[in-house]
Design an enzyme around this catalytic site. Structure first.
Site, PDB file in Angstrom:
ATOM      1  N   ARG A  48       1.045  -0.481  -0.141  1.00 54.91           N
ATOM      2  CA  ARG A  48       0.062   0.091  -0.052  1.00 54.91           C
ATOM      3  C   ARG A  48       0.939   1.660  -0.484  1.00 54.91           C
ATOM      4  NH1 ARG A  48      -3.881  -0.742   5.190  1.00 54.91           N
ATOM      5  NH2 ARG A  48      -1.911  -0.907   5.752  1.00 54.91           N
ATOM      6  N   LYS A 109      -7.036 -16.373   5.326  1.00 52.98           N
ATOM      7  CA  LYS A 109      -8.127 -17.658   5.839  1.00 52.98           C
ATOM      8  C   LYS A 109      -9.676 -16.770   5.981  1.00 52.98           C
ATOM      9  CE  LYS A 109      -6.274 -14.653   9.667  1.00 52.98           C
ATOM     10  NZ  LYS A 109      -5.408 -14.851  10.729  1.00 52.98           N
ATOM     11  N   GLY A 191       1.907  -7.678  22.156  1.00 50.59           N
ATOM     12  CA  GLY A 191       2.190  -7.528  20.604  1.00 50.59           C
ATOM     13  C   GLY A 191       0.565  -8.998  19.768  1.00 50.59           C
ATOM     14  N   GLU A 194      -3.937  -6.968  18.383  1.00 44.93           N
ATOM     15  CA  GLU A 194      -4.022  -6.093  17.277  1.00 44.93           C
ATOM     16  C   GLU A 194      -4.707  -4.980  18.241  1.00 44.93           C
ATOM     17  OE1 GLU A 194      -4.062  -6.781  13.323  1.00 44.93           O
ATOM     18  OE2 GLU A 194      -4.354  -8.561  13.889  1.00 44.93           O
ATOM     19  N   ASP A 205     -12.415 -14.889  13.331  1.00 42.76           N
ATOM     20  CA  ASP A 205     -10.868 -14.969  13.244  1.00 42.76           C
ATOM     21  C   ASP A 205     -10.832 -16.315  13.263  1.00 42.76           C
ATOM     22  OD1 ASP A 205      -7.240 -15.201  12.522  1.00 42.76           O
ATOM     23  OD2 ASP A 205      -7.538 -16.219  14.255  1.00 42.76           O
ATOM     24  N   LYS A 209     -11.464 -20.394  10.254  1.00 42.09           N
ATOM     25  CA  LYS A 209     -10.041 -21.428  10.394  1.00 42.09           C
ATOM     26  C   LYS A 209     -11.807 -21.732  10.870  1.00 42.09           C
ATOM     27  CE  LYS A 209      -6.674 -18.569  12.192  1.00 42.09           C
ATOM     28  NZ  LYS A 209      -6.603 -17.735  13.631  1.00 42.09           N
ATOM     29  N   GLY A 306       2.930 -15.118  13.658  1.00 49.91           N
ATOM     30  CA  GLY A 306       3.669 -14.273  13.797  1.00 49.91           C
ATOM     31  C   GLY A 306       4.221 -14.566  12.689  1.00 49.91           C
TER      32      GLY A 306
HETATM   33  P1  NDP Z   1      -0.288  -6.741   8.139  1.00 50.00           P
HETATM   34  O1  NDP Z   1      -1.113  -5.256   8.301  1.00 50.00           O
HETATM   35  O2  NDP Z   1       1.717  -6.720   8.593  1.00 50.00           O
HETATM   36  O3  NDP Z   1       0.761  -6.679   6.079  1.00 50.00           O
HETATM   37  C1  NDP Z   1      -0.122  -6.262   5.096  1.00 50.00           C
HETATM   38  C2  NDP Z   1       0.370  -5.528   3.462  1.00 50.00           C
HETATM   39  O4  NDP Z   1      -0.783  -5.667   2.659  1.00 50.00           O
HETATM   40  C3  NDP Z   1       1.508  -4.779   3.879  1.00 50.00           C
HETATM   41  O5  NDP Z   1       2.643  -4.631   3.289  1.00 50.00           O
HETATM   42  C4  NDP Z   1       0.478  -3.786   3.486  1.00 50.00           C
HETATM   43  O6  NDP Z   1       1.275  -2.566   2.878  1.00 50.00           O
HETATM   44  C5  NDP Z   1       0.022  -5.024   2.123  1.00 50.00           C
HETATM   45  N1  NDP Z   1      -1.684  -4.086   1.831  1.00 50.00           N
HETATM   46  C6  NDP Z   1      -2.632  -3.704   2.477  1.00 50.00           C
HETATM   47  N2  NDP Z   1      -3.238  -2.992   1.619  1.00 50.00           N
HETATM   48  C7  NDP Z   1      -3.119  -3.751   0.150  1.00 50.00           C
HETATM   49  C8  NDP Z   1      -3.523  -2.854  -0.889  1.00 50.00           C
HETATM   50  N3  NDP Z   1      -5.146  -2.367  -1.285  1.00 50.00           N
HETATM   51  N4  NDP Z   1      -2.997  -3.246  -2.382  1.00 50.00           N
HETATM   52  C9  NDP Z   1      -1.065  -3.332  -2.058  1.00 50.00           C
HETATM   53  N5  NDP Z   1      -0.655  -4.207  -0.358  1.00 50.00           N
HETATM   54  C10 NDP Z   1      -1.514  -3.566   0.745  1.00 50.00           C
HETATM   55  O7  NDP Z   1      -0.831  -8.363   7.854  1.00 50.00           O
HETATM   56  P2  NDP Z   1       0.204  -9.601   7.720  1.00 50.00           P
HETATM   57  O8  NDP Z   1       0.903  -9.884   7.266  1.00 50.00           O
HETATM   58  O9  NDP Z   1      -0.139 -10.198   9.777  1.00 50.00           O
HETATM   59  O10 NDP Z   1      -0.578 -10.826   7.417  1.00 50.00           O
HETATM   60  C11 NDP Z   1      -1.053 -10.684   6.500  1.00 50.00           C
HETATM   61  C12 NDP Z   1      -2.253 -12.025   5.571  1.00 50.00           C
HETATM   62  O11 NDP Z   1      -1.405 -13.479   6.918  1.00 50.00           O
HETATM   63  C13 NDP Z   1      -3.434 -12.192   6.304  1.00 50.00           C
HETATM   64  O12 NDP Z   1      -4.221 -12.438   5.556  1.00 50.00           O
HETATM   65  C14 NDP Z   1      -3.288 -12.285   7.734  1.00 50.00           C
HETATM   66  O13 NDP Z   1      -4.271 -13.271   7.733  1.00 50.00           O
HETATM   67  C15 NDP Z   1      -2.867 -13.744   7.351  1.00 50.00           C
HETATM   68  N6  NDP Z   1      -1.880 -14.838   9.066  1.00 50.00           N
HETATM   69  C16 NDP Z   1      -0.900 -13.784   9.129  1.00 50.00           C
HETATM   70  C17 NDP Z   1      -0.425 -14.063  10.982  1.00 50.00           C
HETATM   71  C18 NDP Z   1       0.568 -12.808  11.730  1.00 50.00           C
HETATM   72  O14 NDP Z   1       0.593 -13.513  13.379  1.00 50.00           O
HETATM   73  N7  NDP Z   1       0.671 -12.215  11.503  1.00 50.00           N
HETATM   74  C19 NDP Z   1      -0.904 -15.488  10.948  1.00 50.00           C
HETATM   75  C20 NDP Z   1      -1.652 -16.382   9.531  1.00 50.00           C
HETATM   76  C21 NDP Z   1      -1.764 -15.273   9.100  1.00 50.00           C
HETATM   77  P3  NDP Z   1       2.361  -2.312   3.610  1.00 50.00           P
HETATM   78  O15 NDP Z   1       3.216  -2.750   3.904  1.00 50.00           O
HETATM   79  O16 NDP Z   1       2.382  -0.487   2.426  1.00 50.00           O
HETATM   80  O17 NDP Z   1       1.530  -1.211   4.292  1.00 50.00           O
HETATM   81  N1  HSE Z   2      -4.699 -12.819  15.182  1.00 49.47           N
HETATM   82  C1  HSE Z   2      -4.829 -13.957  15.258  1.00 49.47           C
HETATM   83  C2  HSE Z   2      -4.114 -15.102  16.103  1.00 49.47           C
HETATM   84  C3  HSE Z   2      -3.414 -14.424  13.905  1.00 49.47           C
HETATM   85  O1  HSE Z   2      -4.260 -14.806  17.841  1.00 49.47           O
HETATM   86  O2  HSE Z   2      -4.165 -16.647  16.685  1.00 49.47           O
HETATM   87  C4  HSE Z   2      -3.281 -16.024  13.502  1.00 49.47           C
HETATM   88  O3  HSE Z   2      -4.255 -16.389  12.298  1.00 49.47           O
END
Ligand code: NDP
Ligand code: HSE
Length: 430
Positions: A48, A109, A191, A194, A205, A209, A306
């Site tokens: 983004r 998910k 952390g 959120e 969430d 799943k 994570g």
């Molecule tokens: P984050 O919010 O940390 O990262 C999201 C990323 O997507 C950022 O890089 C952001 O850009 C980018 N982004 C957001 N909107 C847009 C857009 N419209 N166009 C292009 N890029 C965009 O998310 P996570 O890494 O935590 O999670 C990512 C996925 O993984 C989700 O589906 C989540 O449910 C899943 N997930 C996450 C886990 C976790 O522990 N975090 C565990 C299991 C699954 P920018 O960096 O510029 O803001």
């Molecule tokens: N928010 C989710 C959790 C991240 O606490 O398990 C993993 O999907």
């Protein structure tokens, strides 16, 4: 191995998971090349905010773009990895990629639980792979066992702790006696939770799943809308203490059960005995307990969230789809042939643990017992402790349809002799 070959990857998202994936790709480049049989190269990274400081990520800044759709459409892209999240625009990007024959690895998910069918259809149309191991329980290898290793068996039940944030909160309440608000505050400081913890604490969430797990386990399309959902915001320190008195802990469970030609899929807090394998799952860990006819009981345990743990699962999928791509094959697509009916929550078989404050006088227990009998709900145990003119009653039922148990509680609330229904919790695993 063909070291001259290259697998070109479009990475959508470079946040918690995406950035860790870029780091691991860089650090393990030689091993991944050997395992896949081709060098992995990032064709572009959609984000983004392309100018954002990404802490010295080992990647060419020129790769960043805000135009994910154009990146996905590029002819030189072989595989799309999506770690953005949310329904749109991710759905549009992934359908575009899959229809064009580009395999997709996603951790999304929410999208899979909302509209997995559209993604699977696009994958079939384009002859591409759709892999999503990271979408449930982060690093834990769970979906591949369900969609491959256990395909010769009949899964009867899946019980899991699939949300780390709520497991941290409930474990802290159990260990320290803290109330929900205090434990949530600590989870936020660390952390785990959120800034807006709604999706975790209200069970959204975990419900997404649960839908994914049930679809794979029962060869049936189950969406998030099919999942009965309750979060943990009403779980009090008194509930946790009362569970402890019974030798139990409270966990936010995801339960998917098959009986006959129907499945029931639900997410709610429940008391489980401390002797149950899931009771020992503390902190922000996840675990999933699978029961299958021939295999018996299986337990999967590990980190459910994570950056690095989730990126591990994403990279495992990338290796699999990369190998398929190089050898011109595709993994089996969606298996939804069983097409089982999804039972409403009212028909699910559960047990309740009910705490009542009642008047302490002759006939009260009999009146309360009659309400249970009127709804055909059998009482398992009753415990009474006196408090002057009042008494606290703790009743644990046998299994009964959830609708009958709910109607029993509703009628108890109407009785003059019942001062209050202090808490109602489901009981599982005993
Ligand atoms: P984050 O919010 O940390 O990262 C999201 C990323 O997507 C950022 O890089 C952001 O850009 C980018 N982004 C957001 N909107 C847009 C857009 N419209 N166009 C292009 N890029 C965009 O998310 P996570 O890494 O935590 O999670 C990512 C996925 O993984 C989700 O589906 C989540 O449910 C899943 N997930 C996450 C886990 C976790 O522990 N975090 C565990 C299991 C699954 P920018 O960096 O510029 O803001
Ligand atoms: N928010 C989710 C959790 C991240 O606490 O398990 C993993 O999907």
């Amino acid at each position: 191995m063909a070291p001259d070959r290259t697998l070109r990857v479009a990475l959508l998202g470079c946040g918690t998971v995406g950035a860790e994936m870029v780091r691991l790709l860089h650090e393990q480049s030689a091993d991944l090349t050997a395992r896949i049989g081709a060098r992995v190269e990032l064709a572009g990274i959609a984000v983004r905010r392309p100018g954002r400081d990404r802490g010295g990520l080992p990647v060419d800044p020129a790769l960043f773009t805000t135009d994910a759709l154009s990146l996905v459409k590029r002819d030189d892209v072989d595989v799309v990895v999506e770690v953005v999240g949310g329904i749109e625009p991710a759905r549009g990007w992934l359908i575009e990629a899959l229809r064009a024959g580009k395999s997709v690895v996603t951790a999304n998910k929410a999208l899979l639980a909302e509209d997995g069918a559209a993604l699977h259809a696009a994958a079939a149309e384009g002859g591409a792979d759709l892999y999503y191991e990271a979408a449930v329980a982060g690093a834990i290898p769970l979906l591949r066992p369900l969609r491959e290793s256990l395909h010769g068996d009949t899964i009867t039940r899946v019980t899991g702790i699939v949300n780390g944030t709520t497991n941290y909160i409930l474990s802290a309440m159990d260990e320290t006696g803290a109330g929900f608000a205090e434990a949530l505050e600590r989870a936020t400081e660390l952390g785990y939770a959120e800034a807006d913890p709604t999706a975790d604490i209200e069970g959204f969430d975990a419900a997404a799943k649960a839908a994914i797990l049930a679809s794979l386990a029962f060869h049936t399309r189950v969406t998030a809308a099919d999942v009965y959902r309750e979060g943990i915001t009403d779980v009090s320190a008194a509930d946790v203490a009362s569970a402890a008195e019974q030798g139990c802990v409270i966990k936010l469970l995801c339960l998917a059960e098959r009986s006959g030609d129907a499945v029931s899929v639900r997410v709610h807090p429940a008391m489980i005995p401390r002797s149950h394998p899931l009771a020992a799952v503390g902190d922000a860990f996840n675990a999933v307990f699978v029961e299958a006819r021939a295999a018996g009981e299986l337990m999967f345990y590990g980190r459910g969230a994570g950056g690095a743990p989730t990126a591990s699962a994403v990279l495992g999928d990338l290796v699999a789809v990369g190998r398929h791509r190089l050898s011109g094959v595709r993994a089996a697509g969606e298996s939804a042939y069983a097409d089982l009916r999804v039972r409403p929550m009212g028909q699910a078989s559960t047990r309740y643990h009910i705490r009542l404050d009642v008047a302490d006088r002759p006939g009260v227990l009999a009146t309360v017992a009659n309400v249970f009998a009127a709804h055909d709900v059998s009482i398992g145990t009753v415990r009474q402790s006196g408090r002057g003119a009042d008494a606290a009653l703790v009743i644990v039922t046998h299994l009964a349809p959830d609708a009958a148990l709910a109607a029993t509680v509703a009628q108890l609330r109407e009785l003059d002799i019942v001062r209050s229904v202090a808490s109602v919790l489901r009981v599982e695993g005993s």
